[in-house]
Design a protein around this motif. Structure first.
Motif, mmCIF file in Angstrom:
data_model
loop_
_atom_site.group_PDB
_atom_site.id
_atom_site.type_symbol
_atom_site.label_atom_id
_atom_site.label_comp_id
_atom_site.label_asym_id
_atom_site.label_seq_id
_atom_site.Cartn_x
_atom_site.Cartn_y
_atom_site.Cartn_z
ATOM 1 N N SER A 322 1.167 -1.031 0.125
ATOM 2 C CA SER A 322 -0.307 -0.422 -0.195
ATOM 3 C C SER A 322 1.159 1.901 0.280
ATOM 4 C CB SER A 322 -0.790 -0.219 1.213
ATOM 5 O OG SER A 322 -0.253 0.538 2.579
ATOM 6 N N THR A 327 2.405 -4.039 4.074
ATOM 7 C CA THR A 327 2.391 -5.236 2.764
ATOM 8 C C THR A 327 1.309 -6.613 2.892
ATOM 9 O OG1 THR A 327 4.062 -6.064 3.903
ATOM 10 C CG2 THR A 327 4.544 -5.105 1.940
ATOM 11 N N THR A 375 -5.439 -5.415 0.316
ATOM 12 C CA THR A 375 -4.457 -4.200 0.280
ATOM 13 C C THR A 375 -5.493 -2.992 -0.078
ATOM 14 O OG1 THR A 375 -3.280 -5.426 0.394
ATOM 15 C CG2 THR A 375 -2.346 -3.169 -0.126
ATOM 16 N N VAL A 378 -3.417 0.235 -2.393
ATOM 17 C CA VAL A 378 -2.203 -0.130 -3.149
ATOM 18 C C VAL A 378 -2.477 0.275 -4.611
ATOM 19 C CG1 VAL A 378 -4.231 -1.112 -4.496
ATOM 20 C CG2 VAL A 378 -2.454 -2.514 -4.096
#
Ligand code: MTE
Ligand code: MO
Length: 514
Positions: A322, A327, A375, A378
């Motif tokens: 991100s 992660t 995420t 992202v």
């Protein structure tokens, strides 16, 4: 003759200098990226560096409280340091000056190491350092004069020096308040919120099938089938919501691919967009917990983007990052599965993603817990060999892979609710994303399991509501629930905690009748 500063003056000088430094840094950060606020940068780095046990300790207070507690703890620590710095400088301003420079250097470093901040961001801690030093030397000078006057002079001029110090201190304190609040107001959302509003509604060419009638039992206490955006659960490590404009967003797909590709927001919005109704869940949800919500997500299939880049056969995981450096990694097979239909989402219930849910773009993979898939903000997808790198929560002892476990929850009655004699409606939710719920059973006071009525199913990637009306004698009662999914698996009674790959166990509620 004692010309040292009094303890109170010395402590006050320390606290005000540090306060002025942080407040001015916060204000400047409102213009160069609020994450550059020295206070927030230090707080964010503390989160990333904090040991597992501390994160776990904080979590029990809920996702909002652990952050608030952390903010308070950091503020108290900084204030204590400031008092110590002040007290060390009772004789001479040198110790305080050295400490101020050290603190300044630490916050400059903290900002430089944030991956989501640009170069201008360094202006915020730099301003902090200058203002902190300036205020410290100035107030220290005034306080020294006051101390000297107190020791040597008499009457009026002593009073003038005392007043000058107090008025200046009051002025600094007021300035601290104004700068801190100003930074907070100016920095909130800012450009990202403007960018989001300018996008208008997000609609899909391929809408999800209309949601049938009877998908929830909200009238007897279950959640509504679709969770409104402002009530959707929120879990992330971001102390301040990353502020990323749609115009500046890019998604890079690289690593074990045939050709590296990069998309911007217009590329994504210009594609044929799909809408999918999906129930998301957090692995840290306790049995009976609140971290489960459902929304209609709009975006494009990740499969299509990955196929355009061309996934090499040796790729085992998609490693996502991100904009704020969080992660995760997801098995390639889950990202490519047509049946699962993993999305790069830009819309949530018809609106652009709310900032706290990942604006401008996030990933949603049905059937996987959020920490291994979803995420937010992202910006980077790297195809890697299986296990080549570890991700944020994996580094903190959570499992590398984590499909959502079949679960159920009782929403009504509430714990310790009291009912008049008569019928009691027991109702709640159950979920088994990508498998589907087959059956939900309820038992009261350890008696026979009875099958509950299920709500209409929208699709097998969403929760299902259930209800059972019971007649009970007056007294204390306890209801338990268990779900069975379409693979034939029935939830087991054994309780395991959320870590490392999700909680198990039956949810139960105590209530009384009569
Ligand atoms: N960038 C980023 N994305 C993230 C997280 C995070 O901390 N940072 N948390 C994950 C977790 S643990 C979950 S459960 C989901 C929650 O998404 P929501 O806040 O929109 O409900 O986001 C995932 N995506
Ligand atoms: Mo999560």
């Amino acid at each position: 003759m004692d010309t040292r500063l009094s303890r109170t003056s010395a402590a006050l000088v320390g606290v005000l200098a540090v306060g002025a430094a942080l407040a001015v840094g916060h204000l400047v950060a409102a213009f160069v990226g609020i994450g550059a606020s020295p206070y927030l940068a230090v707080a964010n780095s503390t989160v990333d560096l904090s040991p597992q046990w501390l994160t776990e300790f904080g979590k029990q207070f809920g996702p909002e409280w652990d952050k608030r507690l952390l903010f308070i703890a950091i503020a108290v620590t900084i204030a204590a340091l400031a008092v110590v710095a002040g007290l060390l400088s009772r004789r001479s301003p040198v110790p305080g000056t050295v400490i101020a420079v050290l603190l300044g250097v630490v916050s400059i470093a903290a900002v430089l190491f944030r991956p989501d901040l640009g170069q201008l961001a360094v202006l915020a801690p730099a301003a902090s350092l200058l203002v902190g030093l300036g205020v410290f030397r100035w107030l220290h000078g005034l306080a020294t004069r006051q101390a000297r006057a107190a020791a040597t002079e008499a009457g009026e001029s002593k009073e003038i020096d005392r007043r000058r110090f107090l008025i200046s201190s009051g002025g600094v304190a007021a300035g601290v308040g104004v700068a801190a609040v100003g930074g907070q107001v100016l920095g909130a959302g800012g450009d990202a919120e403007k960018s989001r509003r300018a996008l208008g509604a997000i609609t899909a060419a391929r809408r999800a099938p209309a949601i049938p009638a009877g998908v929830d039992f909200a009238s007897v206490g279950t959640p509504t089938f679709i969770t409104p955006n402002d009530r959707f659960y929120r879990i992330d490590t971001a102390l301040t919501v990353p502020s990323l404009r749609a115009e500046d967003w890019k998604l890079r797909i690289h690593g074990l691919v045939d050709t590296e590709v990069e998309y911007d927001f217009a590329d994504i919005r210009g594609r044929e967009m799909v809408e999918r109704v999906i129930t998301m869940t957090c692995v840290s949800n306790e049995v009976g917990g609140p971290y489960v919500s459902t929304a209609a997500f709009t975006g494009v299939y990740l499969r299509d983007l990955l196929m355009e880049a061309g996934v090499k056969p040796e790729a085992g995981q998609v490693f996502a990052t991100s904009v704020d450096g969080w992660t995760t990694a997801t098995p390639v097979a889950d990202m490519l599965s047509e049946e699962r239909g993993a999305l790069l989402a830009i819309g949530m219930n018809g609106e652009p993603l709310p900032l706290e849910h990942g604006f401008p773009a996030r990933i949603v993979v049905p059937g996987l817990y959020g920490y291994v898939s979803a995420t937010k903000w992202v910006v980077d997808l790297e195809l890697i060999r299986d296990g080549e790198k570890t991700f944020y929560w994996q580094d903190r002892q959570w499992a590398k892979e984590a499909p959502i476990k079949t679960q159920s929850r009782i929403d009504a009655p509430r714990s310790f609710e009291a009912f008049p004699p008569g019928k009691v409606s027991i109702a709640g939710i159950a979920w088994a994303q990508t498998t589907g719920i087959e059956r939900v059973e309820v038992r009261v006071d350890g008696g026979q399991w009875r099958e509950a009525e299920l709500s209409t199913e929208a699709n097998d990637q969403t929760w299902r509501m259930w209800r059972l009306d019971v007649d009970l004698p007056a007294g204390a009662h306890r209801a338990e629930v268990r779900a069975t999914d379409r693979s034939g698996y029935t939830q087991v009674e054994e309780r395991v905690p959320p870590i490392p790959d999700g909680a198990t166990g039956w949810h139960s509620v105590n209530f009384t009748v009569g």
